[in-house]
Design a protein around this motif. Sequence first.
Motif, PDB file in Angstrom:
ATOM      1  N   GLN A  51     -32.018 -25.838  20.032  1.00 29.02           N
ATOM      2  CA  GLN A  51     -32.910 -26.453  19.049  1.00 29.02           C
ATOM      3  C   GLN A  51     -34.283 -26.646  19.687  1.00 29.02           C
ATOM      4  N   ASP A 100     -31.979 -14.204  18.260  1.00 27.59           N
ATOM      5  CA  ASP A 100     -32.366 -14.626  16.909  1.00 27.59           C
ATOM      6  C   ASP A 100     -33.275 -15.845  17.046  1.00 27.59           C
ATOM      7  N   PHE A 101     -34.331 -15.881  16.248  1.00 28.27           N
ATOM      8  CA  PHE A 101     -35.291 -16.986  16.300  1.00 28.27           C
ATOM      9  C   PHE A 101     -36.150 -16.942  15.047  1.00 28.27           C
ATOM     10  N   CYS A 103     -34.977 -19.380  26.046  1.00 25.79           N
ATOM     11  CA  CYS A 103     -33.657 -18.972  26.552  1.00 25.79           C
ATOM     12  C   CYS A 103     -33.603 -19.039  28.077  1.00 25.79           C
ATOM     13  N   ALA A 119     -33.683 -14.066  23.815  1.00 25.32           N
ATOM     14  CA  ALA A 119     -33.416 -14.515  22.450  1.00 25.32           C
ATOM     15  C   ALA A 119     -32.873 -13.344  21.633  1.00 25.32           C
ATOM     16  N   VAL A 130     -34.363 -23.173  15.436  1.00 26.19           N
ATOM     17  CA  VAL A 130     -33.244 -22.822  16.313  1.00 26.19           C
ATOM     18  C   VAL A 130     -33.438 -21.421  16.887  1.00 26.19           C
ATOM     19  N   VAL A 131     -33.233 -21.301  18.198  1.00 25.57           N
ATOM     20  CA  VAL A 131     -33.266 -20.017  18.884  1.00 25.57           C
ATOM     21  C   VAL A 131     -31.849 -19.732  19.365  1.00 25.57           C
ATOM     22  N   THR A 132     -31.333 -18.553  19.029  1.00 30.62           N
ATOM     23  CA  THR A 132     -30.024 -18.140  19.530  1.00 30.62           C
ATOM     24  C   THR A 132     -30.255 -17.293  20.760  1.00 30.62           C
ATOM     25  N   CYS A 133     -29.641 -17.698  21.853  1.00 29.01           N
ATOM     26  CA  CYS A 133     -29.872 -17.051  23.144  1.00 29.01           C
ATOM     27  C   CYS A 133     -28.644 -16.300  23.621  1.00 29.01           C
ATOM     28  N   ARG A 188     -27.011 -21.676  20.939  1.00 35.05           N
ATOM     29  CA  ARG A 188     -28.120 -22.037  20.055  1.00 35.05           C
ATOM     30  C   ARG A 188     -28.895 -23.166  20.701  1.00 35.05           C
TER      31      ARG A 188
END
Length: 84
Positions: A36, A59-60, A74, A57, A41-44, A34
């Motif tokens: 910030q 999730d974003f 990411c 990515a 928050v971007v989940t990579c 994750r």
Amino acid sequence: MKNPLKNFAIAIPLIASLSACVPTPEELETTPVRVQTSKGVVTCQLYRHNRVSWDRAIDFPATKMSVPEADNYCKQEGLRRLKR
């Protein structure tokens, strides 16, 4: 005169065996991280530690950023980890 079918019969198994040695992206996945950002928050999903071209990515905050922008975060994270 050479038989082209004989060459073909040798080439196909050779190519097939070599292609089995190439890992798929799924086999190179790391644990998602994750990041910030100022927009959330971007989940990579990062892959190889020495290459960032597949990092993306998963999730974003879609209402605040585009897919290319999230993917860029990411790739930046992958580069940051590469330089450590």
